[in-house]
Design a protein around this motif. Structure first.
Motif, PDB file in Angstrom:
ATOM      1  N   LEU A 122       4.261  -6.459 -10.152  1.00 31.03           N
ATOM      2  CA  LEU A 122       3.157  -5.585  -9.722  1.00 31.03           C
ATOM      3  C   LEU A 122       3.835  -4.275  -9.334  1.00 31.03           C
ATOM      4  CD1 LEU A 122       0.787  -8.077  -8.021  1.00 31.03           C
ATOM      5  CD2 LEU A 122       0.652  -7.133 -10.202  1.00 31.03           C
ATOM      6  N   LYS A 123       5.037  -4.148  -9.053  1.00 28.35           N
ATOM      7  CA  LYS A 123       5.513  -2.824  -8.325  1.00 28.35           C
ATOM      8  C   LYS A 123       6.331  -2.081  -9.038  1.00 28.35           C
ATOM      9  CE  LYS A 123       9.283  -5.168  -5.916  1.00 28.35           C
ATOM     10  NZ  LYS A 123      10.101  -5.517  -4.620  1.00 28.35           N
ATOM     11  N   TYR A 124       6.541  -0.817  -8.717  1.00 28.51           N
ATOM     12  CA  TYR A 124       7.559  -0.041  -9.390  1.00 28.51           C
ATOM     13  C   TYR A 124       8.602   0.649  -8.207  1.00 28.51           C
ATOM     14  CZ  TYR A 124       4.692   0.643 -13.251  1.00 28.51           C
ATOM     15  OH  TYR A 124       3.844   0.556 -14.403  1.00 28.51           O
ATOM     16  N   ILE A 125       9.806   0.590  -8.639  1.00 26.22           N
ATOM     17  CA  ILE A 125      10.912   1.244  -7.702  1.00 26.22           C
ATOM     18  C   ILE A 125      11.133   2.399  -8.399  1.00 26.22           C
ATOM     19  CG2 ILE A 125      13.151   0.745  -6.717  1.00 26.22           C
ATOM     20  CD1 ILE A 125      12.533  -2.231  -6.848  1.00 26.22           C
ATOM     21  N   LEU A 126      10.977   3.469  -7.819  1.00 28.65           N
ATOM     22  CA  LEU A 126      11.122   4.987  -8.354  1.00 28.65           C
ATOM     23  C   LEU A 126      12.340   5.447  -7.653  1.00 28.65           C
ATOM     24  CD1 LEU A 126      10.138   7.173  -9.987  1.00 28.65           C
ATOM     25  CD2 LEU A 126       9.159   8.014  -7.810  1.00 28.65           C
ATOM     26  N   HIS A 127      13.327   5.990  -8.597  1.00 25.65           N
ATOM     27  CA  HIS A 127      14.864   6.442  -7.894  1.00 25.65           C
ATOM     28  C   HIS A 127      14.766   8.006  -8.160  1.00 25.65           C
ATOM     29  CE1 HIS A 127      16.498   2.306  -7.402  1.00 25.65           C
ATOM     30  NE2 HIS A 127      15.672   2.170  -8.348  1.00 25.65           N
ATOM     31  N   ASP A 128      15.241   8.681  -7.030  1.00 26.14           N
ATOM     32  CA  ASP A 128      15.440  10.066  -7.177  1.00 26.14           C
ATOM     33  C   ASP A 128      14.252  10.828  -7.976  1.00 26.14           C
ATOM     34  OD1 ASP A 128      18.297   9.919  -6.039  1.00 26.14           O
ATOM     35  OD2 ASP A 128      18.738   9.090  -8.349  1.00 26.14           O
ATOM     36  N   GLY A 129      13.115  10.633  -6.928  1.00 27.91           N
ATOM     37  CA  GLY A 129      11.858  11.477  -7.405  1.00 27.91           C
ATOM     38  C   GLY A 129      11.116  11.904  -6.374  1.00 27.91           C
ATOM     39  N   TRP A 130       9.827  11.935  -6.659  1.00 32.35           N
ATOM     40  CA  TRP A 130       8.624  12.443  -5.718  1.00 32.35           C
ATOM     41  C   TRP A 130       7.401  11.875  -5.980  1.00 32.35           C
ATOM     42  CZ3 TRP A 130       4.892  14.955  -8.099  1.00 32.35           C
ATOM     43  CH2 TRP A 130       5.173  15.476  -9.277  1.00 32.35           C
ATOM     44  N   LYS A 147      14.421   6.868  -3.061  1.00 32.52           N
ATOM     45  CA  LYS A 147      13.746   5.579  -3.451  1.00 32.52           C
ATOM     46  C   LYS A 147      12.362   5.585  -3.080  1.00 32.52           C
ATOM     47  CE  LYS A 147      14.477   0.777  -2.840  1.00 32.52           C
ATOM     48  NZ  LYS A 147      15.155  -0.388  -2.295  1.00 32.52           N
ATOM     49  N   PHE A 148      11.672   4.935  -3.792  1.00 30.60           N
ATOM     50  CA  PHE A 148       9.964   4.850  -3.314  1.00 30.60           C
ATOM     51  C   PHE A 148       9.741   3.374  -4.045  1.00 30.60           C
ATOM     52  CE2 PHE A 148      10.426   9.156  -3.630  1.00 30.60           C
ATOM     53  CZ  PHE A 148       9.713   9.887  -2.372  1.00 30.60           C
ATOM     54  N   VAL A 149       9.109   2.449  -3.219  1.00 29.50           N
ATOM     55  CA  VAL A 149       8.427   1.385  -3.642  1.00 29.50           C
ATOM     56  C   VAL A 149       6.965   1.776  -3.912  1.00 29.50           C
ATOM     57  CG1 VAL A 149       7.942  -1.179  -3.276  1.00 29.50           C
ATOM     58  CG2 VAL A 149      10.278  -0.298  -2.672  1.00 29.50           C
ATOM     59  N   ILE A 150       6.490   1.562  -5.237  1.00 31.53           N
ATOM     60  CA  ILE A 150       5.063   1.889  -5.276  1.00 31.53           C
ATOM     61  C   ILE A 150       4.234   0.602  -6.181  1.00 31.53           C
ATOM     62  CG2 ILE A 150       3.550   3.329  -6.773  1.00 31.53           C
ATOM     63  CD1 ILE A 150       5.926   5.146  -7.096  1.00 31.53           C
ATOM     64  N   VAL A 151       3.249   0.025  -5.205  1.00 33.67           N
ATOM     65  CA  VAL A 151       2.552  -1.030  -5.638  1.00 33.67           C
ATOM     66  C   VAL A 151       1.064  -0.261  -5.908  1.00 33.67           C
ATOM     67  CG1 VAL A 151       1.345  -3.089  -5.172  1.00 33.67           C
ATOM     68  CG2 VAL A 151       3.679  -2.813  -4.288  1.00 33.67           C
ATOM     69  N   PRO A 152       0.842  -0.134  -7.390  1.00 31.82           N
ATOM     70  CA  PRO A 152      -0.191   0.656  -7.471  1.00 31.82           C
ATOM     71  C   PRO A 152      -1.562  -0.437  -7.035  1.00 31.82           C
ATOM     72  CG  PRO A 152       0.980   0.748  -9.652  1.00 31.82           C
ATOM     73  CD  PRO A 152       1.606  -0.294  -8.396  1.00 31.82           C
ATOM     74  N   ASN A 153      -2.448   0.918  -6.647  1.00 31.62           N
ATOM     75  CA  ASN A 153      -3.794   0.218  -6.023  1.00 31.62           C
ATOM     76  C   ASN A 153      -3.500  -0.690  -4.685  1.00 31.62           C
ATOM     77  OD1 ASN A 153      -5.388   1.006  -8.230  1.00 31.62           O
ATOM     78  ND2 ASN A 153      -4.860  -0.771  -9.290  1.00 31.62           N
ATOM     79  N   ALA A 158       8.265   5.128   1.178  1.00 31.99           N
ATOM     80  CA  ALA A 158       9.339   6.052   0.864  1.00 31.99           C
ATOM     81  C   ALA A 158      10.456   5.752   1.984  1.00 31.99           C
ATOM     82  CB  ALA A 158       8.740   7.426   1.143  1.00 31.99           C
ATOM     83  N   TYR A 159      11.561   5.692   1.228  1.00 35.64           N
ATOM     84  CA  TYR A 159      12.935   5.407   2.039  1.00 35.64           C
ATOM     85  C   TYR A 159      13.667   6.815   1.989  1.00 35.64           C
ATOM     86  CZ  TYR A 159      12.062   0.644   1.279  1.00 35.64           C
ATOM     87  OH  TYR A 159      11.410  -0.517   1.021  1.00 35.64           O
ATOM     88  N   ARG A 160      14.178   7.185   3.244  1.00 34.94           N
ATOM     89  CA  ARG A 160      14.749   8.527   3.586  1.00 34.94           C
ATOM     90  C   ARG A 160      14.194   9.763   2.754  1.00 34.94           C
ATOM     91  NH1 ARG A 160      19.704   5.372   1.803  1.00 34.94           N
ATOM     92  NH2 ARG A 160      19.740   7.194   0.211  1.00 34.94           N
ATOM     93  N   SER A 161      12.977   9.806   2.818  1.00 35.30           N
ATOM     94  CA  SER A 161      12.363  10.891   2.261  1.00 35.30           C
ATOM     95  C   SER A 161      12.046  12.154   3.121  1.00 35.30           C
ATOM     96  CB  SER A 161      10.997  10.288   1.524  1.00 35.30           C
ATOM     97  OG  SER A 161      10.171  10.149   2.776  1.00 35.30           O
ATOM     98  N   VAL A 162      11.777  13.297   2.286  1.00 31.05           N
ATOM     99  CA  VAL A 162      11.336  14.354   3.080  1.00 31.05           C
ATOM    100  C   VAL A 162      10.060  14.980   2.374  1.00 31.05           C
ATOM    101  CG1 VAL A 162      11.905  16.979   2.835  1.00 31.05           C
ATOM    102  CG2 VAL A 162      13.580  15.238   2.972  1.00 31.05           C
ATOM    103  N   PHE A 163       9.194  15.195   3.488  1.00 31.22           N
ATOM    104  CA  PHE A 163       7.799  15.840   3.179  1.00 31.22           C
ATOM    105  C   PHE A 163       8.005  17.105   2.860  1.00 31.22           C
ATOM    106  CE2 PHE A 163       3.666  16.983   4.618  1.00 31.22           C
ATOM    107  CZ  PHE A 163       2.843  16.399   3.665  1.00 31.22           C
ATOM    108  N   LEU A 164       7.373  17.575   1.883  1.00 32.92           N
ATOM    109  CA  LEU A 164       7.347  19.220   1.388  1.00 32.92           C
ATOM    110  C   LEU A 164       5.826  19.321   1.452  1.00 32.92           C
ATOM    111  CD1 LEU A 164       9.772  18.814  -1.544  1.00 32.92           C
ATOM    112  CD2 LEU A 164      10.261  19.519   0.632  1.00 32.92           C
ATOM    113  N   LEU A 165       5.519  20.460   2.226  1.00 34.94           N
ATOM    114  CA  LEU A 165       4.350  21.134   2.424  1.00 34.94           C
ATOM    115  C   LEU A 165       4.288  22.629   1.654  1.00 34.94           C
ATOM    116  CD1 LEU A 165       1.279  20.843   3.128  1.00 34.94           C
ATOM    117  CD2 LEU A 165       1.952  21.653   5.387  1.00 34.94           C
ATOM    118  N   LYS A 166       3.654  22.787   0.558  1.00 34.71           N
ATOM    119  CA  LYS A 166       3.736  24.139   0.031  1.00 34.71           C
ATOM    120  C   LYS A 166       5.193  24.441  -0.452  1.00 34.71           C
ATOM    121  CE  LYS A 166      -0.397  25.692  -0.164  1.00 34.71           C
ATOM    122  NZ  LYS A 166      -1.246  26.062  -1.143  1.00 34.71           N
ATOM    123  N   GLY A 167       5.935  23.436  -0.701  1.00 32.82           N
ATOM    124  CA  GLY A 167       7.444  23.442  -1.011  1.00 32.82           C
ATOM    125  C   GLY A 167       8.379  23.670   0.321  1.00 32.82           C
TER     126      GLY A 167
END
Length: 169
Positions: A122-130, A147-153, A158-167
């Motif tokens: 049921l899950k996706y593991i996304l690498h080097d993305g947003w 790295k992100f673990v995404i379970v749709p619905n 998010a792991y070690r992520s950066v939040f970007l607002l208007k870049g």
């Protein structure tokens, strides 16, 4: 042609035992579709016995049951185990709507993009993305990370992520 539950569309078809090798024309991909999913690509190899699918070039994957759409350059996927990998991936899925006081809710699709992603059940593991749920192109916010673990619905982690607002971080 029909192969079991699958409807196959192609320009060229080569069958070697249980291995189907399909290709399309420029701008018209080969396709395999059943009631649960649709897979398209410039070239598709499908093993009817194992359920293994390999697709190259302009790959499109649509899981009808979960309303997930993925575009990639390459796909390796097992239709029986619902497990696989997508390279140079971008996709969208729809969130579960939770309404309660004090919670901001939206029904915008959830977008993601990355170097590669792996689907395990049921899950996706996304690498080097947003990820974001803002309209594309040019979302006003997104989270970028290794790295992100995404379970749709359900949720995304998010792991070690950066939040970007208007870049801007």
């Amino acid at each position: 042609i029909h192969a079991g539950d699958w409807h196959l569309r192609h320009e060229v078809l080569d069958i070697e035992g249980s291995l189907y090798k399909m290709s399309g024309l420029p701008g018209i991909p080969a396709e395999m579709e059943n009631s649960k999913m649709d897979v398209r690509g410039d070239e598709i190899e499908w093993d009817r016995d194992t359920g293994d699918v390999r697709a190259l070039g302009h790959v499109y994957f649509h899981d009808f049951e979960k309303n997930e759409e993925i575009w990639a350059n390459r796909l390796e996927y097992n239709t029986e185990a619902k497990r696989g990998k997508f390279w140079d991936v971008r996709g969208e899925t729809h969130p579960r709507i939770v309404t309660r006081p004090g919670i901001l809710t939206v029904n915008a699709p959830f977008y993601f993009q990355g170097a590669w992603a792996e689907r395990i059940g049921l899950k996706y593991i996304l690498h080097d993305g947003w990820i974001t749920n803002c309209s594309l192109p040019g979302p006003w916010w997104r989270m970028r990370g290794p790295k992100f673990v995404i379970v749709p619905n359900e949720y995304a982690i998010a792991y070690r992520s950066v939040f970007l607002l208007k870049g801007f971080p």
